[in-house]
Write a protein that holds these residues in place. Structure first.
Motif, mmCIF file in Angstrom:
data_model
loop_
_atom_site.group_PDB
_atom_site.id
_atom_site.type_symbol
_atom_site.label_atom_id
_atom_site.label_comp_id
_atom_site.label_asym_id
_atom_site.label_seq_id
_atom_site.Cartn_x
_atom_site.Cartn_y
_atom_site.Cartn_z
ATOM 1 N N GLU A 140 -1.218 -54.020 31.753
ATOM 2 C CA GLU A 140 -1.987 -55.203 31.379
ATOM 3 C C GLU A 140 -1.867 -56.239 32.495
ATOM 4 N N ASP A 144 -2.511 -62.223 32.014
ATOM 5 C CA ASP A 144 -2.552 -62.137 30.557
ATOM 6 C C ASP A 144 -1.142 -62.049 29.975
ATOM 7 N N SER A 148 0.635 -64.966 27.592
ATOM 8 C CA SER A 148 1.173 -64.674 26.259
ATOM 9 C C SER A 148 2.544 -65.301 26.057
#
Length: 199
Positions: A140, A144, A148
């Motif tokens: 990922e 991102d 998070s």
């Protein structure tokens, strides 16, 4: 930064120089840099003028032509062009390390190192949080993952790099994943992260 293609050329000997435009030299003779193909050594650094470059320079840099080399090294105002002679130094020891499962003693050493990193952060522990995040969300994008956790991307990447130095993670074309060493470490030292045992 040395691209994977150029790094491989340095490893196989087809690339012996790189050219960079800097306000001052940013590498030192005898210094090294990790690349995708292993550790590269800087053997010399000299200032050159763009007009002095030749087809031989282009070939030594892994470029298709002098025109391509010239285009790639158009420098901004105040910058100086440098020729850096490079050679392959050694394989990246982290590659072998990340595929090596830790012994009981090494698990204890890794735990002590992670604890020390955690204690050095005023905002609190972070190492296991990032390991768990990468474990659950491989491949990922780093922005991102950082978002998070409510973090900026660059400091997050620097933290992942510290875990990579321990052989616990490695980079993918996009994002990261735990190495074999990292997965084994979590299984041995952080068994609660595996969830309830099957019955």
């Amino acid at each position: 930064m040395i691209s994977p293609v150029i790094a491989q050329g340095i490893k196989d000997g087809s690339v012996t120089a790189v050219f960079r435009s800097w306000d001052e030299p940013r590498v030192r003779i005898g210094g090294t840099q990790r690349t995708a193909a292993g550790v590269v050594r800087f053997e010399s650094v000299e200032s050159v003028e763009l007009a002095e470059l030749t087809e031989d320079d282009a070939r030594s840099a892994g470029m298709a032509s002098l025109a391509a080399l010239t285009k790639a090294n158009q420098r901004g105002r105040g910058a100086q062009l440098y020729r850096i002679r490079v050679a392959f130094d050694r394989p990246d020891e982290r590659v072998a390390l990340r595929d090596t499962l830790p012994s009981v003693g090494e698990v204890a050493e890794i735990t002590a190192t992670l604890d020390r990193l955690d204690r050095g952060r005023r905002s609190g522990p972070w190492t296991r949080e990032i390991l768990a995040l990468i474990s659950s969300r491989p491949a990922e994008r780093a922005p991102d993952l950082a978002a998070s956790l409510g973090r900026d991307t660059q400091p997050f990447k620097l933290d992942v790099r510290k875990l990579k130095e321990l052989g616990l993670t490695h980079s993918l074309p996009v994002g990261y994943e735990l190495s074999a060493r990292g997965r084994a470490y979590l299984e041995q030292a952080e068994p609660e992260r595996r969830g309830p045992a099957a019955h």
